[in-house]
Scaffold this motif. Structure first.
Motif, PDB file in Angstrom:
ATOM      1  N   MET A 159       0.814  -1.216   0.000  1.00 23.08           N
ATOM      2  CA  MET A 159       0.000   0.000   0.000  1.00 23.08           C
ATOM      3  C   MET A 159       0.852   1.273   0.000  1.00 23.08           C
ATOM      4  SD  MET A 159      -2.861  -1.603   0.032  1.00 23.08           S
ATOM      5  CE  MET A 159      -3.882  -2.865   0.794  1.00 23.08           C
ATOM      6  N   VAL A 167      -5.906   2.636  -1.448  1.00 19.56           N
ATOM      7  CA  VAL A 167      -5.802   1.552  -0.472  1.00 19.56           C
ATOM      8  C   VAL A 167      -7.060   0.701  -0.485  1.00 19.56           C
ATOM      9  CG1 VAL A 167      -5.724   1.047   2.006  1.00 19.56           C
ATOM     10  CG2 VAL A 167      -4.147   2.721   1.019  1.00 19.56           C
ATOM     11  N   GLU A 168      -8.219   1.357  -0.536  1.00 19.43           N
ATOM     12  CA  GLU A 168      -9.481   0.613  -0.554  1.00 19.43           C
ATOM     13  C   GLU A 168      -9.600  -0.236  -1.818  1.00 19.43           C
ATOM     14  OE1 GLU A 168     -12.383   3.660  -0.047  1.00 19.43           O
ATOM     15  OE2 GLU A 168     -12.058   3.831   2.127  1.00 19.43           O
ATOM     16  N   ARG A 171      -7.323  -3.268  -1.404  1.00 21.12           N
ATOM     17  CA  ARG A 171      -7.912  -4.238  -0.470  1.00 21.12           C
ATOM     18  C   ARG A 171      -8.964  -5.079  -1.170  1.00 21.12           C
ATOM     19  NH1 ARG A 171      -8.836  -0.059   4.571  1.00 21.12           N
ATOM     20  NH2 ARG A 171      -6.692  -0.053   5.383  1.00 21.12           N
ATOM     21  N   ARG A 172      -9.804  -4.438  -1.976  1.00 25.70           N
ATOM     22  CA  ARG A 172     -10.828  -5.194  -2.715  1.00 25.70           C
ATOM     23  C   ARG A 172     -10.174  -6.174  -3.685  1.00 25.70           C
ATOM     24  NH1 ARG A 172     -13.590  -0.126  -2.615  1.00 25.70           N
ATOM     25  NH2 ARG A 172     -12.800   0.428  -4.675  1.00 25.70           N
ATOM     26  N   SER A 188       2.780  -5.249   6.257  1.00 33.32           N
ATOM     27  CA  SER A 188       2.095  -3.961   6.290  1.00 33.32           C
ATOM     28  C   SER A 188       2.333  -3.280   7.631  1.00 33.32           C
ATOM     29  CB  SER A 188       0.592  -4.135   6.076  1.00 33.32           C
ATOM     30  OG  SER A 188      -0.073  -2.889   6.193  1.00 33.32           O
ATOM     31  N   ASP A 193      -5.142  -2.602   7.513  1.00 39.00           N
ATOM     32  CA  ASP A 193      -4.935  -3.580   6.435  1.00 39.00           C
ATOM     33  C   ASP A 193      -4.983  -4.997   6.982  1.00 39.00           C
ATOM     34  OD1 ASP A 193      -4.606  -1.610   4.513  1.00 39.00           O
ATOM     35  OD2 ASP A 193      -2.418  -1.624   4.625  1.00 39.00           O
ATOM     36  N   THR A 194      -4.244  -5.232   8.050  1.00 43.32           N
ATOM     37  CA  THR A 194      -4.187  -6.589   8.590  1.00 43.32           C
ATOM     38  C   THR A 194      -5.531  -7.009   9.181  1.00 43.32           C
ATOM     39  OG1 THR A 194      -3.261  -5.722  10.668  1.00 43.32           O
ATOM     40  CG2 THR A 194      -1.708  -6.483   9.003  1.00 43.32           C
ATOM     41  N   ILE A 196      -8.563  -6.109   8.215  1.00 45.13           N
ATOM     42  CA  ILE A 196      -9.538  -6.376   7.156  1.00 45.13           C
ATOM     43  C   ILE A 196      -9.138  -7.577   6.306  1.00 45.13           C
ATOM     44  CG2 ILE A 196     -10.493  -5.433   5.017  1.00 45.13           C
ATOM     45  CD1 ILE A 196     -10.432  -2.679   6.351  1.00 45.13           C
ATOM     46  N   LEU A 197      -7.845  -7.734   6.064  1.00 42.81           N
ATOM     47  CA  LEU A 197      -7.394  -8.689   5.043  1.00 42.81           C
ATOM     48  C   LEU A 197      -6.890 -10.022   5.569  1.00 42.81           C
ATOM     49  CD1 LEU A 197      -5.377  -6.224   2.758  1.00 42.81           C
ATOM     50  CD2 LEU A 197      -7.615  -7.226   2.264  1.00 42.81           C
ATOM     51  N   CYS A 219     -14.322  -8.224  10.054  1.00 42.55           N
ATOM     52  CA  CYS A 219     -14.291  -7.014   9.242  1.00 42.55           C
ATOM     53  C   CYS A 219     -15.298  -6.000   9.744  1.00 42.55           C
ATOM     54  CB  CYS A 219     -14.557  -7.341   7.773  1.00 42.55           C
ATOM     55  SG  CYS A 219     -13.293  -8.446   7.082  1.00 42.55           S
TER      56      CYS A 219
END
Length: 219
Positions: A159, A167-168, A171-172, A188, A193-194, A196-197, A219
């Motif tokens: 990122m 960034v969004e 992530r998608r 990261s 980030d961590t 959500i992902l 999430c």
């Protein structure tokens, strides 16, 4: 359980400096795995060892069923961003990726164009990479990493340089790649980030690795 990466008792030294200290960890296929840690903690060195860019001092690394070492380079079916992506500044993004693909004996123009589109860039842009912002260069690096449809992605701070919307978008994209069965190992500095992902999260400090969690994030 199928593992994309198996690391067994890996140590990496540079002269008297211990960069990776007896790390043993496995990363399950089809998930997103995160590694956090301060600069100099050993993350990037470990990533380079996984990719075959650095030999380990001791221990073993198996990537997608292939044991690394003995002069082997980047494993097949692996895409990576490690440190700042380097490109030819006087060529467009598309020209850069076409050149890199041709070096590997391939020339799939449609795949290059699709990779560029997936990271939010225009494959028809005539703008030279030397005039790209840091965020655009990072997007192009991600396009390079995914253009050969790899089974495994190694992403060191993917990122970097991206604004909030960028960034969004990424992530998608990473979640889409996971849905397609890809495995992602990423470093990261961003806790969001961590959260959500990442299905698993590990921390490196002074070359040592500890596990923070091994359950899917909420999430």
């Amino acid at each position: 359980m199928e593992y994309a990466i198996e690391i067994r008792n890996v140590t990496k030294k540079f002269a008297e400096t211990l960069a990776v200290d007896d790390v043993t960890v496995t990363f399950e296929a089809g998930k997103i795995h995160g590694i956090i840690g301060r600069n100099g903690s050993g993350k990037t060195v470990l990533f380079k060892c996984i990719c075959g860019l650095l030999p380990v001092t001791q221990g073993s690394i198996t990537v997608l069923g292939e044991k690394m070492g003995d002069g082997k380079r980047v494993p097949k079916r692996l895409g990576a961003i490690i440190e700042t992506p380097g490109f030819l500044p006087n060529y467009t993004g598309y020209q850069n990726l076409r050149y890199l693909m041709e070096l590997s004996g391939k020339a799939d123009k449609a795949r290059i164009r699709e990779a560029i589109r997936r990271v939010g860039l225009d494959p028809d842009s005539r703008k030279h990479v030397g005039k790209y912002s840091m965020g655009m260069r990072q997007r192009l690096g991600l396009a390079q990493a995914i253009m050969d449809d790899p089974a495994l992605l190694i992403l060191d701070e993917p990122m970097n340089g991206l604004d909030k919307s960028g960034v969004e978008e990424m992530r998608r994209l990473f979640l889409e790649l996971k849905e397609q069965g890809k495995t992602i190992l990423m470093a990261s500095h961003n806790p969001e980030d961590t959260r959500i992902l990442c299905d698993t999260l590990h921390e490196m400090d002074a070359g040592k690795m500890t596990t923070i969690y091994e359950n899917p994030p909420s999430c």
